[in-house]
Design a protein around this motif. Structure first.
Motif, PDB file in Angstrom:
ATOM      1  N   ILE A 651      51.937  56.883  51.561  1.00 19.96           N
ATOM      2  CA  ILE A 651      51.150  56.564  50.369  1.00 19.96           C
ATOM      3  C   ILE A 651      51.288  55.082  50.026  1.00 19.96           C
ATOM      4  O   ILE A 651      50.308  54.403  49.701  1.00 19.96           O
ATOM      5  N   LEU A 652      52.519  54.558  50.110  1.00 16.48           N
ATOM      6  CA  LEU A 652      52.735  53.143  49.826  1.00 16.48           C
ATOM      7  C   LEU A 652      51.992  52.256  50.820  1.00 16.48           C
ATOM      8  O   LEU A 652      51.394  51.248  50.448  1.00 16.48           O
ATOM      9  N   VAL A 653      52.024  52.635  52.094  1.00 21.32           N
ATOM     10  CA  VAL A 653      51.329  51.848  53.111  1.00 21.32           C
ATOM     11  C   VAL A 653      49.829  51.863  52.858  1.00 21.32           C
ATOM     12  O   VAL A 653      49.147  50.838  53.011  1.00 21.32           O
ATOM     13  N   LEU A 654      49.306  53.010  52.441  1.00 22.15           N
ATOM     14  CA  LEU A 654      47.871  53.087  52.163  1.00 22.15           C
ATOM     15  C   LEU A 654      47.502  52.209  50.966  1.00 22.15           C
ATOM     16  O   LEU A 654      46.430  51.575  50.954  1.00 22.15           O
ATOM     17  N   ILE A 655      48.379  52.135  49.971  1.00 23.36           N
ATOM     18  CA  ILE A 655      48.130  51.248  48.836  1.00 23.36           C
ATOM     19  C   ILE A 655      48.137  49.789  49.298  1.00 23.36           C
ATOM     20  O   ILE A 655      47.315  48.976  48.855  1.00 23.36           O
ATOM     21  N   ILE A 656      49.051  49.446  50.196  1.00 16.69           N
ATOM     22  CA  ILE A 656      49.090  48.088  50.742  1.00 16.69           C
ATOM     23  C   ILE A 656      47.798  47.773  51.487  1.00 16.69           C
ATOM     24  O   ILE A 656      47.236  46.675  51.350  1.00 16.69           O
ATOM     25  N   LEU A 657      47.307  48.732  52.257  1.00 14.83           N
ATOM     26  CA  LEU A 657      46.051  48.525  52.985  1.00 14.83           C
ATOM     27  C   LEU A 657      44.895  48.289  52.001  1.00 14.83           C
ATOM     28  O   LEU A 657      44.027  47.425  52.239  1.00 14.83           O
ATOM     29  N   ALA A 658      44.879  49.049  50.922  1.00 10.39           N
ATOM     30  CA  ALA A 658      43.830  48.856  49.913  1.00 10.39           C
ATOM     31  C   ALA A 658      43.927  47.471  49.283  1.00 10.39           C
ATOM     32  O   ALA A 658      42.908  46.807  49.043  1.00 10.39           O
ATOM     33  N   PHE A 659      45.164  47.003  49.035  1.00 16.72           N
ATOM     34  CA  PHE A 659      45.352  45.669  48.454  1.00 16.72           C
ATOM     35  C   PHE A 659      44.886  44.592  49.424  1.00 16.72           C
ATOM     36  O   PHE A 659      44.236  43.617  49.014  1.00 16.72           O
ATOM     37  N   LEU A 661      42.644  44.864  51.692  1.00 23.63           N
ATOM     38  CA  LEU A 661      41.181  44.908  51.746  1.00 23.63           C
ATOM     39  C   LEU A 661      40.589  44.219  50.525  1.00 23.63           C
ATOM     40  O   LEU A 661      39.602  43.468  50.627  1.00 23.63           O
ATOM     41  N   TYR A 662      41.194  44.449  49.375  1.00 24.93           N
ATOM     42  CA  TYR A 662      40.713  43.796  48.161  1.00 24.93           C
ATOM     43  C   TYR A 662      40.866  42.282  48.264  1.00 24.93           C
ATOM     44  O   TYR A 662      39.956  41.522  47.899  1.00 24.93           O
ATOM     45  N   LYS A 663      42.008  41.817  48.758  1.00 22.57           N
ATOM     46  CA  LYS A 663      42.241  40.383  48.908  1.00 22.57           C
ATOM     47  C   LYS A 663      41.259  39.758  49.894  1.00 22.57           C
ATOM     48  O   LYS A 663      40.756  38.649  49.684  1.00 22.57           O
ATOM     49  N   ALA A 664      40.971  40.492  50.993  1.00 26.33           N
ATOM     50  CA  ALA A 664      40.053  39.960  52.001  1.00 26.33           C
ATOM     51  C   ALA A 664      38.665  39.762  51.414  1.00 26.33           C
ATOM     52  O   ALA A 664      37.978  38.775  51.710  1.00 26.33           O
ATOM     53  N   THR A 665      38.247  40.682  50.561  1.00 24.03           N
ATOM     54  CA  THR A 665      36.908  40.570  49.980  1.00 24.03           C
ATOM     55  C   THR A 665      36.839  39.500  48.895  1.00 24.03           C
ATOM     56  O   THR A 665      35.766  38.964  48.615  1.00 24.03           O
ATOM     57  N   SER A 666      37.960  39.199  48.295  1.00 27.30           N
ATOM     58  CA  SER A 666      37.952  38.190  47.231  1.00 27.30           C
ATOM     59  C   SER A 666      38.068  36.778  47.783  1.00 27.30           C
ATOM     60  O   SER A 666      37.699  35.817  47.107  1.00 27.30           O
ATOM     61  N   ASP A 667      38.579  36.654  49.027  1.00 21.97           N
ATOM     62  CA  ASP A 667      38.774  35.330  49.601  1.00 21.97           C
ATOM     63  C   ASP A 667      37.509  34.778  50.259  1.00 21.97           C
ATOM     64  O   ASP A 667      37.371  33.568  50.417  1.00 21.97           O
ATOM     65  N   TRP A 672      26.276  41.868  47.844  1.00 16.00           N
ATOM     66  CA  TRP A 672      26.515  43.082  47.055  1.00 16.00           C
ATOM     67  C   TRP A 672      26.513  44.374  47.861  1.00 16.00           C
ATOM     68  O   TRP A 672      27.313  45.276  47.563  1.00 16.00           O
ATOM     69  N   PRO A 673      25.669  44.562  48.901  1.00 22.08           N
ATOM     70  CA  PRO A 673      25.756  45.850  49.613  1.00 22.08           C
ATOM     71  C   PRO A 673      27.110  46.037  50.295  1.00 22.08           C
ATOM     72  O   PRO A 673      27.702  47.123  50.226  1.00 22.08           O
ATOM     73  N   ARG A 674      27.594  44.976  50.926  1.00 26.55           N
ATOM     74  CA  ARG A 674      28.869  45.090  51.645  1.00 26.55           C
ATOM     75  C   ARG A 674      30.043  45.098  50.680  1.00 26.55           C
ATOM     76  O   ARG A 674      31.090  45.687  50.988  1.00 26.55           O
ATOM     77  N   LYS A 675      29.881  44.471  49.531  1.00 28.31           N
ATOM     78  CA  LYS A 675      30.919  44.549  48.505  1.00 28.31           C
ATOM     79  C   LYS A 675      31.086  45.992  48.029  1.00 28.31           C
ATOM     80  O   LYS A 675      32.203  46.485  47.839  1.00 28.31           O
ATOM     81  N   ILE A 676      29.974  46.684  47.850  1.00 29.95           N
ATOM     82  CA  ILE A 676      30.029  48.097  47.452  1.00 29.95           C
ATOM     83  C   ILE A 676      30.718  48.929  48.521  1.00 29.95           C
ATOM     84  O   ILE A 676      31.496  49.844  48.224  1.00 29.95           O
ATOM     85  N   VAL A 677      30.447  48.619  49.783  1.00 31.46           N
ATOM     86  CA  VAL A 677      31.083  49.351  50.886  1.00 31.46           C
ATOM     87  C   VAL A 677      32.594  49.229  50.806  1.00 31.46           C
ATOM     88  O   VAL A 677      33.336  50.222  50.928  1.00 31.46           O
ATOM     89  N   VAL A 678      33.099  48.040  50.585  1.00 30.26           N
ATOM     90  CA  VAL A 678      34.543  47.826  50.516  1.00 30.26           C
ATOM     91  C   VAL A 678      35.140  48.530  49.296  1.00 30.26           C
ATOM     92  O   VAL A 678      36.201  49.154  49.373  1.00 30.26           O
TER      93      VAL A 678
END
Length: 959
Positions: A651-659, A661-667, A672-678
């Motif tokens: 569960i912790l590793v999955l949370i790290i993966l989500a983080f 992914l969030y950082k990659a999209t913010s950098d 907007w379509p691909r932002k929704i996908v992420v």
């Protein structure tokens, strides 16, 4: 000269858009389809199923003494019926050690001695009840075993593909002969029977058989209809097929509480069945002359798998009991039993037989014609259980044993005549048939037996004068028929499959052409743009490919050995580590990327650990088999702290993966379509966490019904994936706001990988986040290590091309992920339980797709769609789309070529070893997995080309 170059460039521009870079990918796909179809039609042929059926009158064509020969009647009967009613209780995946006493084995296990009633009956009445070790012929999937049990023929490998949608059996079989003889058959349990025999049952109560998580529905249905049917007189043969043991093995393994509970339940059921039969066995009662058969269709490994040819898979058990006591036991010459004292000090004997013999033996006991295509032998010990119904002819002055021998010799005469008739018809009708030498040998052995029958045995029986010479003649006759039937069975097992070498050769030829075509496409891409790549020429490509060629050659030739195929995961990991050592050496020499090189080697060690765990499961260590087929749940399971860690860490590793992914999209910029996908992927990660929590009974949320977490959340994740893919297709209609081709490529790749990742992780269970984490780290290291190939003295031009070495590393790493996720190239390496995540009932198409996603998610789907990251690491923003697409085309062609070479060597392997003992147990499954993987890779590469190759003008002029 300058004008000609300009004209040539103008002609090339006429081929506009993405097809200029991708047409060869689609041609390669078509070539591979043609090659695989042709080779498969030559290699995985089913044996010819003859459209012939046995009839009661056929036996008059033989020289044997059949029923009407003795009675002077006009109606021909192949054998005299020995039993009136037959009850067949099939306990799916019944291991031999479930039935035989534990004293027969070197070490006692707690799942042994649970079916106590069977050994108690055998020890109490050894002449009327027997236990057999029954040897099945691989492949040991339920469809092949039921087909083999009822037809008396050997199974064919190609039928494995039909196990999820069994076609009706069209060749002659035991059930067909029952119906033709006027017998009424009742069936309950596994619905495979009604698929195989749709019009053969007087009554049937089928239940869906493929929900391996359901241990009780089929069994409860059997219980509901079995006991009332025992008191009814509207049937002659009753079949009840229980599935609980098979499903308990698949989900929990043999060494589990659920398996023990199922065996104890079956023991209670069998006790009641035997009690009813004994009560109703008196003269004139329903079961005055009934035979009970309790049997398995195949065995299973300790972790509940089956399908191959291992001892645990092919060894099952048959228990047979006649309520009408035979007058004596089988003569010692034909008794294969070995005896031991059980834990209670009672003597229990166990015999052995081939499952191949089941159909013909049951036919002989019921007095019906033998299935036309049966090559089995009437088993003497099983047939002897019907001797209690024989009327002994005391006028012959023969003992009970001698009368048994006389009857059995007559049965074997009919048995051998029927098998010889089938072999002759098969060779005459089949396109290939048996060789002339094989047919001559069979004919010679049969002629010897037939001559002895006509000149001695038959005359002595008809004259009834020389009684002293009759018994020795009968024994010699039986041995001669045994010899003939053994010869045919051995011949069929060694040469049954009809390999069409011309079709196989055509497939190999087209496959070889496709390899040359791919090489030419790579070379063309390498020299296509004169301004950027022509200066490097072919010499650079081949010099940069030396290490990749070495790794590729080592892996390819390893496929020619069965030992290396069994250890394929270790071989791939060894070569991956070797590539890491090469990269580390270059890092040390050039003084850069040392952390990435060391990290990559450490990651390969982690992969080796995961592969070892997967191989432990393959080697029947069921401690790693749980509902999600997830090994992470069982690491150091004896320690409480590790049990909690195994629940929390994923569960912790999955949370790290989500983080991440969030950082990659913010950098970087996302439309907007691909932002929704992420964002939807991050939502899916959270849903997966809820799903895991609700699956654990200790943490079920009080405010949420269990079905929501177990059924509906996975379906929501699947729906999100479908919506994400549609959204990505929709996004293709819009031009990206950024003119930076590199950024656009990274954005599209990240969005595509995020869309697939959630479903792949869900299906992989709690090991999924760990494997996903490893795949991200490994991919990053490979991308960074591409720079090691750079050398300032080579100039900027040569730095543009992606060499084959990182692509080879990417391919090896993908292979390691396949084995790290607990898969291997065998049908028992499939995680059938994953197909039921989010489903309670079997539905072929959606669950086949889900099983494919689980099997190839980490090893094919994510690696193929993630390959553009390699190009993004090298690409310079001011070079234009032409250079980008050329690099993408070259890289995808190289990756496809590596996969195709591996598959081609697998094809070479199965061609060379087509007569090998392990052809169906090892080489053929490897072939199926590899060709399916190749086609899936080709299809995904073509789809990726549609997704990543945008149409439009180059941003840079290359004239």
């Amino acid at each position: 000269m300058k004008e000609r170059e300009i004209e040539g460039a103008a002609r090339r521009r006429k081929i506009t858009g993405k097809w200029r870079y991708t047409w060869h990918l689609w041609v390669t796909l078509l070539l591979h389809i043609a090659a695989i179809v042709l080779f498969t039609r030559g290699f995985l042929l089913t044996r010819t199923e003859l459209p012939h059926y046995s009839n009661s009158s056929d036996v008059s064509e033989s020289q044997c003494l059949y029923s009407s020969s003795h009675n002077n009647t006009t109606t021909s009967s192949w054998t005299k019926p020995a039993v009136n009613r037959l009850i067949i209780i099939v306990l799916d995946a019944l291991r031999f050690d479930f039935v035989a006493p534990s004293t027969f084995f070197p070490e006692s296990k707690h799942w042994m001695d649970k079916l106590k009633v069977l050994k108690e009956v055998v020890s109490k009445s050894p002449t009327s009840a027997k236990i057999f070790k029954a040897i099945a012929d691989p492949p040991t999937t339920s469809l092949q075993r039921l087909k083999g049990l009822t037809t008396g023929g050997l199974p064919t490998f190609v039928d494995v593909g039909n196990s999820f949608g069994a076609p009706a059996i069209v060749e002659d079989n035991f059930l067909n002969q029952l119906v033709q003889s006027g017998k009424k058959v009742v069936m309950m349990g596994d619905d495979t029977w009604t698929q195989l025999f749709p019009h053969h049952f007087e009554r049937s109560y089928p239940y869906p058989s493929f929900n391996v998580k359901d241990l009780d529905t089929v069994d409860n249905g059997c219980i509901e209809h079995l006991f009332p049917s025992l008191y009814e007189d509207d049937w002659d043969v009753l079949i009840s097929h229980f599935l609980g043991v098979d499903h308990a093995g698949h989900i929990f393994g043999v060494d589990s509480t659920q398996m023990t509970e199922k065996l104890e339940q079956y023991n209670s059921i069998l006790e009641k069945v035997i009690e009813v039969l004994e009560k109703e066995s008196g003269p004139g009662r329903l079961h005055e002359n009934t035979l009970l058969v309790v049997m398995g269709d195949h065995g299973q490994t300790l972790n509940g798998d089956h399908g191959g040819g291992g001892a645990e898979e092919v060894e099952t058990a048959i228990f047979a009991m006649s309520v009408k006591k035979p007058p004596s036991s089988v003569p010692v010459e034909y008794d294969t039993s070995s005896c031991q004292l059980d834990l209670d000090g009672k003597n229990v004997c166990v015999s052995s037989m081939q499952q191949l013999d089941f159909a013909v033996t049951m036919s002989a006991l019921l007095g019906i014609p033998f299935p036309y295509g049966s090559i089995g032998q009437v088993n003497p010990e099983l047939y002897a259980l019907g001797a209690g119904s024989w009327n002994l002819d005391v006028s012959q002055q023969l003992s009970e044993s001698d009368i048994w021998i006389q009857n059995y010799a007559n049965i074997l005469c009919i048995n051998s005549w029927q098998v010889k008739r089938y072999i002759d018809a098969y060779s005459a009708s089949s396109a290939v048939g048996f060789s002339s030498d094989d047919l001559s040998r069979v004919a010679s052995v049969y002629a010897q037996a037939e001559n002895h029958w006509l000149r001695s045995t038959k005359k002595l029986q008809l004259d009834k004068k020389d009684i002293d010479a009759l018994v020795p003649a009968l024994k010699k006759q039986i041995e001669s028929y045994f010899n003939f039937l053994r010869t045919v069975a051995e011949l069929a097992r060694s040469k049954w499959t009809e390999f069409d070498l011309r079709m196989m050769g055509a497939g190999i030829a087209i496959m070889s052409i496709s390899l040359m075509f791919q090489v030419l496409a790579i070379l063309r891409a390498n020299s296509q743009d004169g301004a950027t790549l022509a200066s490097s020429g072919y010499a650079w490509f081949f010099s940069a490919s030396a290490s990749a060629f070495f790794l590729l050659g080592m892996r390819a030739v390893s496929f020619l050995s069965n030992s290396f195929i069994l250890e394929e995961g270790k071989v791939a990991n060894f070569l991956l580590s070797t590539s890491g050592i090469v990269a580390l050496r270059k890092s040390v020499v050039k003084g850069k990327l040392l952390k990435e090189s060391v990290g990559f080697l450490l990651l390969s060690t982690f992969c080796r650990f995961g592969i070892e765990i997967g191989l432990s499961k393959q080697a029947s260590t069921s401690a790693f088999m749980k509902e999600y087929t997830s090994w992470i749940l069982n690491i150091a399971s004896g320690l409480a702290v590790w049990n909690h860690a195994a629940e929390v860490v994923p569960i912790l590793v999955l949370i790290i993966l989500a983080f991440w992914l969030y950082k990659a999209t913010s950098d970087i910029f996302f439309g907007w379509p691909r932002k929704i996908v992420v964002v939807c992927t991050i939502l899916s990660y959270m849903l997966i966490i809820v799903h895991w929590i609700t699956e654990n009974n200790r943490y079920i949320l009080a405010f949420m019904p269990e079905s929501i977490g177990r059924i509906y959340i996975p379906r929501i994740v699947y729906a999100i994936l479908l919506g994400q893919l549609l959204l990505l297709v929709f996004a293709q209609l819009f031009k990206g706001n950024s003119s930076d081709c590199k950024t656009n490529l990274v954005v599209k790749t990240t969005a595509m990988l995020s869309a697939w990742s959630s479903t792949v992780i869900l299906l992989s269970g709690k090991q999924g986040p760990m494997v996903a984490f490893a795949s991200i780290v490994g991919g990053y290291c490979i991308m960074r290590l591409c720079d090691i190939e750079d050398d300032a003295k080579n100039g900027p031009q040569r730095r543009l091309s992606i060499g084959p070495f990182p692509v080879m590393q990417w391919n090896l790493f993908a292979t390691c992920l396949f084995f790290c996720s607990g898969h291997w190239c065998a049908f028992d390496g499939l995680h059938y339980g994953a197909a039921f995540i989010g489903f309670e009932e079997f539905m072929l198409v959606p669950q086949a797709i889900i099983l494919t996603l689980d099997t190839y998610g980490f090893s094919i789907i994510l690696p193929v769609f993630g390959l553009p990251f390699l190009v993004a690491m090298k690409y310079k923003a001011d070079l234009g789309k032409h250079v980008l697409f050329t690099q993408l085309s070259q890289m995808y062609t190289t990756y496809g070529l590596i996969t195709a070479i591996m598959t081609t060597f697998t094809i070479y392997c199965v061609t060379m070893h087509r007569r090998h003992l392990m052809v169906w147990g090892l080489f053929a499954p490897k072939f199926v997995f590899d060709v399916f993987g190749l086609l899936l890779t080709d299809v995904l590469i073509c789809l990726a080309s549609l997704y990543y190759f945008d149409q439009g003008k180059d941003g840079h002029n290359h004239n």
